[in-house]
Design a protein around this motif. Structure first.
Motif, PDB file in Angstrom:
ATOM      1  N   ASN A  96       0.410  -1.009  -0.019  1.00 27.56           N
ATOM      2  CA  ASN A  96       0.441  -0.131   0.220  1.00 27.56           C
ATOM      3  C   ASN A  96       0.845   1.376   0.446  1.00 27.56           C
ATOM      4  OD1 ASN A  96       1.274  -0.460   2.608  1.00 27.56           O
ATOM      5  ND2 ASN A  96      -0.561   0.373   3.481  1.00 27.56           N
ATOM      6  N   ALA A  97       2.175   1.011  -0.320  1.00 27.86           N
ATOM      7  CA  ALA A  97       3.110   2.185  -0.006  1.00 27.86           C
ATOM      8  C   ALA A  97       3.551   2.149  -1.664  1.00 27.86           C
ATOM      9  CB  ALA A  97       4.191   2.273   0.403  1.00 27.86           C
ATOM     10  N   ALA A  98       2.877   1.392  -2.466  1.00 31.55           N
ATOM     11  CA  ALA A  98       3.160   1.548  -3.991  1.00 31.55           C
ATOM     12  C   ALA A  98       2.569   2.407  -4.721  1.00 31.55           C
ATOM     13  CB  ALA A  98       3.223   0.155  -4.672  1.00 31.55           C
ATOM     14  N   SER A  99       3.136   3.342  -6.228  1.00 28.29           N
ATOM     15  CA  SER A  99       2.286   3.935  -6.544  1.00 28.29           C
ATOM     16  C   SER A  99       0.897   3.227  -7.312  1.00 28.29           C
ATOM     17  CB  SER A  99       3.146   4.372  -7.564  1.00 28.29           C
ATOM     18  OG  SER A  99       3.593   3.262  -8.618  1.00 28.29           O
ATOM     19  N   PRO A 100      -0.475   4.429  -7.285  1.00 27.68           N
ATOM     20  CA  PRO A 100      -1.069   3.602  -7.782  1.00 27.68           C
ATOM     21  C   PRO A 100      -1.097   2.662  -9.250  1.00 27.68           C
ATOM     22  CG  PRO A 100      -1.260   6.380  -7.497  1.00 27.68           C
ATOM     23  CD  PRO A 100       0.052   5.619  -7.417  1.00 27.68           C
ATOM     24  N   GLU A 101       0.080   3.122  -9.887  1.00 26.15           N
ATOM     25  CA  GLU A 101       0.111   2.259 -11.193  1.00 26.15           C
ATOM     26  C   GLU A 101       0.603   1.044 -10.951  1.00 26.15           C
ATOM     27  OE1 GLU A 101       0.598   5.456 -10.434  1.00 26.15           O
ATOM     28  OE2 GLU A 101      -0.301   6.292 -12.249  1.00 26.15           O
ATOM     29  N   VAL A 102       1.384   1.305  -9.339  1.00 26.37           N
ATOM     30  CA  VAL A 102       2.242  -0.264  -8.991  1.00 26.37           C
ATOM     31  C   VAL A 102       1.347  -1.252  -8.483  1.00 26.37           C
ATOM     32  CG1 VAL A 102       3.356  -1.527  -7.427  1.00 26.37           C
ATOM     33  CG2 VAL A 102       4.513  -0.072  -9.432  1.00 26.37           C
ATOM     34  N   GLN A 103       0.527  -0.551  -7.811  1.00 24.45           N
ATOM     35  CA  GLN A 103      -0.736  -1.681  -7.135  1.00 24.45           C
ATOM     36  C   GLN A 103      -1.769  -1.825  -8.551  1.00 24.45           C
ATOM     37  OE1 GLN A 103      -3.238   0.562  -3.874  1.00 24.45           O
ATOM     38  NE2 GLN A 103      -0.612   1.180  -3.373  1.00 24.45           N
ATOM     39  N   LYS A 104      -1.692  -1.197  -9.549  1.00 26.03           N
ATOM     40  CA  LYS A 104      -2.880  -1.835 -11.106  1.00 26.03           C
ATOM     41  C   LYS A 104      -2.074  -2.997 -11.394  1.00 26.03           C
ATOM     42  CE  LYS A 104      -5.161   2.156 -11.894  1.00 26.03           C
ATOM     43  NZ  LYS A 104      -5.010   3.330 -13.017  1.00 26.03           N
ATOM     44  N   ALA A 105      -1.067  -2.872 -11.018  1.00 23.63           N
ATOM     45  CA  ALA A 105       0.009  -3.934 -11.929  1.00 23.63           C
ATOM     46  C   ALA A 105      -0.012  -5.179 -11.079  1.00 23.63           C
ATOM     47  CB  ALA A 105       1.120  -3.402 -11.759  1.00 23.63           C
ATOM     48  N   PHE A 106      -0.821  -5.276  -9.711  1.00 20.97           N
ATOM     49  CA  PHE A 106      -1.060  -6.001  -8.705  1.00 20.97           C
ATOM     50  C   PHE A 106      -2.419  -7.397  -8.303  1.00 20.97           C
ATOM     51  CE2 PHE A 106       2.864  -4.671  -6.117  1.00 20.97           C
ATOM     52  CZ  PHE A 106       3.590  -5.788  -6.473  1.00 20.97           C
ATOM     53  N   TYR A 107      -2.887  -6.481  -9.511  1.00 23.13           N
ATOM     54  CA  TYR A 107      -3.824  -6.345  -9.824  1.00 23.13           C
ATOM     55  C   TYR A 107      -4.284  -8.046 -10.164  1.00 23.13           C
ATOM     56  CZ  TYR A 107      -6.590  -1.912  -8.883  1.00 23.13           C
ATOM     57  OH  TYR A 107      -6.621  -0.418  -8.627  1.00 23.13           O
ATOM     58  N   SER A 108      -4.190  -8.215 -11.372  1.00 26.65           N
ATOM     59  CA  SER A 108      -4.401  -9.577 -11.598  1.00 26.65           C
ATOM     60  C   SER A 108      -3.688 -10.049 -11.541  1.00 26.65           C
ATOM     61  CB  SER A 108      -4.199  -9.981 -13.746  1.00 26.65           C
ATOM     62  OG  SER A 108      -2.309  -9.428 -13.529  1.00 26.65           O
ATOM     63  N   LEU A 109      -2.058 -10.146 -10.653  1.00 26.09           N
ATOM     64  CA  LEU A 109      -1.273 -10.959 -10.110  1.00 26.09           C
ATOM     65  C   LEU A 109      -2.306 -11.910  -8.627  1.00 26.09           C
ATOM     66  CD1 LEU A 109       1.257 -12.709  -9.695  1.00 26.09           C
ATOM     67  CD2 LEU A 109       2.268 -10.868  -8.569  1.00 26.09           C
ATOM     68  N   ILE A 110      -2.969 -10.748  -8.037  1.00 28.96           N
ATOM     69  CA  ILE A 110      -3.411 -10.945  -6.511  1.00 28.96           C
ATOM     70  C   ILE A 110      -4.948 -12.110  -6.871  1.00 28.96           C
ATOM     71  CG2 ILE A 110      -5.036 -10.037  -5.175  1.00 28.96           C
ATOM     72  CD1 ILE A 110      -2.497  -7.855  -4.840  1.00 28.96           C
ATOM     73  N   LEU A 111      -5.417 -11.685  -8.158  1.00 31.41           N
ATOM     74  CA  LEU A 111      -7.010 -12.418  -8.354  1.00 31.41           C
ATOM     75  C   LEU A 111      -7.057 -13.389  -9.100  1.00 31.41           C
ATOM     76  CD1 LEU A 111      -9.928 -11.988  -7.971  1.00 31.41           C
ATOM     77  CD2 LEU A 111     -10.190 -10.617  -9.907  1.00 31.41           C
ATOM     78  N   ASP A 112      -5.983 -12.802  -9.991  1.00 30.76           N
ATOM     79  CA  ASP A 112      -6.393 -14.120 -11.252  1.00 30.76           C
ATOM     80  C   ASP A 112      -5.084 -15.213 -11.132  1.00 30.76           C
ATOM     81  OD1 ASP A 112      -8.847 -13.628 -11.909  1.00 30.76           O
ATOM     82  OD2 ASP A 112      -7.923 -12.413 -13.144  1.00 30.76           O
ATOM     83  N   ARG A 113      -4.067 -14.620  -9.910  1.00 34.80           N
ATOM     84  CA  ARG A 113      -2.790 -15.263  -9.828  1.00 34.80           C
ATOM     85  C   ARG A 113      -1.735 -15.531 -11.400  1.00 34.80           C
ATOM     86  NH1 ARG A 113      -2.251 -18.480  -5.225  1.00 34.80           N
ATOM     87  NH2 ARG A 113      -1.114 -19.956  -6.143  1.00 34.80           N
ATOM     88  N   ARG A 114      -1.978 -14.617 -12.204  1.00 30.71           N
ATOM     89  CA  ARG A 114      -1.428 -14.512 -13.352  1.00 30.71           C
ATOM     90  C   ARG A 114      -0.759 -13.083 -13.997  1.00 30.71           C
ATOM     91  NH1 ARG A 114      -3.405 -17.123 -17.792  1.00 30.71           N
ATOM     92  NH2 ARG A 114      -4.409 -18.011 -16.856  1.00 30.71           N
ATOM     93  N   ILE A 115       1.202 -13.244 -14.866  1.00 29.32           N
ATOM     94  CA  ILE A 115       0.754 -11.521 -15.049  1.00 29.32           C
ATOM     95  C   ILE A 115       1.146 -12.671 -16.650  1.00 29.32           C
ATOM     96  CG2 ILE A 115       3.199 -10.774 -15.456  1.00 29.32           C
ATOM     97  CD1 ILE A 115       1.300  -9.747 -13.164  1.00 29.32           C
ATOM     98  N   GLY A 116       0.398 -11.622 -17.395  1.00 26.39           N
ATOM     99  CA  GLY A 116      -0.167 -12.612 -18.850  1.00 26.39           C
ATOM    100  C   GLY A 116      -0.573 -13.622 -19.243  1.00 26.39           C
ATOM    101  N   THR A 117       0.823 -14.224 -19.741  1.00 22.89           N
ATOM    102  CA  THR A 117       0.266 -15.826 -19.897  1.00 22.89           C
ATOM    103  C   THR A 117       0.767 -16.630 -18.936  1.00 22.89           C
ATOM    104  OG1 THR A 117       2.299 -16.193 -20.812  1.00 22.89           O
ATOM    105  CG2 THR A 117       0.204 -15.551 -22.160  1.00 22.89           C
ATOM    106  N   TYR A 118       1.651 -15.431 -17.379  1.00 19.98           N
ATOM    107  CA  TYR A 118       2.137 -16.482 -17.113  1.00 19.98           C
ATOM    108  C   TYR A 118       1.236 -16.894 -15.697  1.00 19.98           C
ATOM    109  CZ  TYR A 118       4.742 -18.370 -12.369  1.00 19.98           C
ATOM    110  OH  TYR A 118       5.528 -18.958 -11.582  1.00 19.98           O
ATOM    111  N   GLU A 119       1.470 -18.407 -14.612  1.00 21.50           N
ATOM    112  CA  GLU A 119       0.644 -18.408 -13.996  1.00 21.50           C
ATOM    113  C   GLU A 119       1.176 -19.215 -13.101  1.00 21.50           C
ATOM    114  OE1 GLU A 119      -4.244 -20.515 -12.905  1.00 21.50           O
ATOM    115  OE2 GLU A 119      -3.315 -20.791 -15.307  1.00 21.50           O
TER     116      GLU A 119
END
Length: 353
Positions: A96-119
């Motif tokens: 929660n100290a990260a910039s809003p852009e970095v927090q957004k980048a975490f969304y799919s990793l946190i919810l869908d457990r994936r980044i791009g094609t990597y799961e």
């Protein structure tokens, strides 16, 4: 974010064992109470590597990766610290100290457990942690979309838990003994100004430097170290406690009549420490109702009044400290005892009011 229900460090592992394996968790807590070390210990208990990403040191591309060409098409290649073949614990520290852009980048990793094609491999866990804005620490508001993707757990410092850990991890005996007597000094709220404050991490740091110096450390150096790691009030009290250890001068001796209250001007910090310890003893051991008190409780009350008279002759301020109300103005000592003090030591009660 405000805590409705909190957990102690001892309660956290079992909670994470049932929650973090199925849903991402965010761990809230004040600076220095051991959030990071607890997450690493939890990962070790599962046999997982713990990969830590610091939100304050990341850019969005550090998570999403950079584009690469594969078969004439571009795709994002996530960094190797994240894209691992085996299950692991992904620890998003200071999320929660990260910039809003970095927090957004975490969304799919946190919810869908994936980044791009990597799961993330099956069996991986995702845990975030951060300080609260009320802790005077770097913290940015978390978007509701991110908050709603996490199970929120609030951690509080526990003197019992920390002392058990300290006894098994080589913490300096002076610190263990002191915090056993004054568990309320383990942690203090972070100040609004730039100054040290007490926390489990601060006491651990002080232990390390005390062990480095050895027990023959000078009082002056001890003061430099204590005031450089702890809040002023706790540093002063700890320094006075060490004096009692070195001079075999403790509250028990005063209570038994084997030693008097210290009177010399250079012992004033020692007198304050003993007065605070005396107050803590009375709060803990004086019975709420004298009629049902044991002989031990009545004897303590009688002895306490005598000692208060002696203490007031040396320092009325210290004697007032012993019987003072709490920060909210509520009496902390039993009413019957305060009434008897008012009858037997009217000068002290007059000064108190």
């Amino acid at each position: 974010m405000q805590a409705t229900i909190t957990v102690t460090p001892a309660q956290l592992p079992e909670l994470l064992l049932h929650v973090a394996v199925v849903r991402p968790v965010f761990l809230w807590g004040a600076p220095g109470i051991g959030k990071s070390s607890l997450v690493r210990e939890f990962a070790d208990s599962l046999g997982l590597d713990c990969v830590t990403l610091l939100g304050t040191q990341l850019a969005p591309e550090d998570l999403i990766g950079v584009p690469e060409l594969v078969g004439g098409r571009s795709r994002f290649a996530p960094p190797e610290t994240i894209a691992r073949p085996e299950p692991y614990c992904l620890f998003l520290d200071e999320l929660n100290a990260a910039s809003p852009e970095v927090q957004k980048a975490f969304y799919s990793l946190i919810l869908d457990r994936r980044i791009g094609t990597y799961e993330l491999p099956a069996g991986s866990v995702v845990i975030g942690a951060g300080n609260r804005a009320t802790d005077n620490a770097l913290a940015r508001p978390m978007a509701s979309a991110l908050i709603n993707r996490l199970v929120h757990v609030h951690l509080r410092a526990s003197s019992d838990d920390w002392l058990k850990w300290a006894a098994a991890n080589g913490i300096h005996p002076w610190i263990i003994d002191y915090l056993t007597q004054r568990p309320d000094h383990l942690w203090s709220p972070p100040p609004k100004t730039e100054e040290p404050f007490s926390s489990p991490r601060a006491w651990h740091m002080l232990s390390d430097v005390l062990l480095s110096y050895g027990d023959d450390i000078s009082d002056e150096t001890l003061g430099v170290l204590a005031f450089g790691t702890l809040s002023n009030a706790h540093a002063s009290a700890f320094r006075a406690y060490v004096k009692t250890v070195r001079h075999a001068y403790d509250l028990e001796a005063v209570l038994k009549g084997d030693a008097p209250w210290p009177r010399r001007p250079e012992e004033r910090d020692l007198l304050y420490f003993l007065a605070e310890a005396f107050r803590a003893r009375l709060i803990k051991e004086l019975p709420a109702d004298k009629r049902g008190a044991s002989s031990r409780g009545r004897d303590l009350g009688f002895r306490a009044k005598t000692l208060l008279v002696e203490l007031a002759e040396i320092s009325l301020e210290c004697a007032q400290l012993v019987i003072a109300n709490d920060a909210d103005g509520t009496p902390v000592l039993p009413t019957w005892f305060l009434v008897e003090v008012g009858r037997d030591v009217p000068r002290l009660m007059a000064a108190r009011s």
